[in-house]
Write an enzyme that holds these catalytic residues in place. Sequence first.
Site, short mmCIF file in Angstrom:
data_model
loop_
_atom_site.label_atom_id
_atom_site.label_comp_id
_atom_site.label_asym_id
_atom_site.label_seq_id
_atom_site.Cartn_x
_atom_site.Cartn_y
_atom_site.Cartn_z
CB ALA A 1 83.06 71.26 -4.59
CG ASN B 1 90.79 66.59 -5.34
OD1 ASN B 1 91.78 65.99 -4.94
ND2 ASN B 1 90.61 66.90 -6.60
CG HIS C 1 79.62 66.40 -2.74
ND1 HIS C 1 80.17 65.34 -3.44
CD2 HIS C 1 80.00 67.53 -3.41
CE1 HIS C 1 80.87 65.81 -4.47
NE2 HIS C 1 80.77 67.13 -4.47
#
Length: 269
Positions: free
Chosen positions: A123, A191, A221
């Site tokens: 991701a 992760n 993010h």
Amino acid sequence: MTTTRIAIAGLGAIGRTLATKIAGRTIPGTSLACVAARDEAKAKAWLAEQGIDVPVVALADFPAHADLAVECAPAAVIEEICTPMLTAGKKVMVLSCGALLPRPHLMELAKTHGGQIIVPTGALLGLDAVTAAAEGTIHSVRMITRKPPKGLVGAPYLVEKGLDMDAVTEPTLIFSGSAREAAKGFPANVNVAVALSLAGIGPDRTTIDIWADPTVTRNCHAIEVDSDSAKLSLAIENIPSDNPKTGRITALSVIAALRKLNAPVRVGT
């Protein structure tokens, strides 16, 4: 074209997407060899419903069926997935890469037996650029993650601190520390930070802030990398899958990585 036989560990949202794509022969050079699932009866019923004719086997039997195993299972079973495959000199694609940090022996196992652990982009974005920058000198890597509170529920760090995500009504910083610490406290959530750290300067020097933010509907993010070759500012907003802890793009990144295995033209390092 060489055909890579794929085993899938786990038939959750990501595992089912992969099984459908591979069995449907939409990824050239791959075939679905087998799957493993916690609920074997449920897995067999789903496979039959989809018209996918592959066996449901134990994780220990993966090497007899497959060249590469894709881990789409809870991080707690990563050793059961990796150990047989790596000992047999085969490959494992790991999504729960945070689980690798307290298990460095798995990386040694790959080295000793000629196996390989593959960590897909997942991701995140920009891992190619960070990997390239790491060939020079990276001074710092910082990541800021914002997630809807419900996507963080159940994280060990929150349980330990007694933090109730249902009570969060405004953006709240709930963690600030190293990628290694974050992986321990949020094994199902960050992760991406571990993948970033493995691409760059390691889990102890990579820092991350985690925000529970009820104003966002996506997993967000932002990354800042300062190096002697480039200064990188990267941002991504991931649409959650059926599992709010996982973005839809995670499964797509695995498909893209599998497509590269035998592609005549490969883009990216």
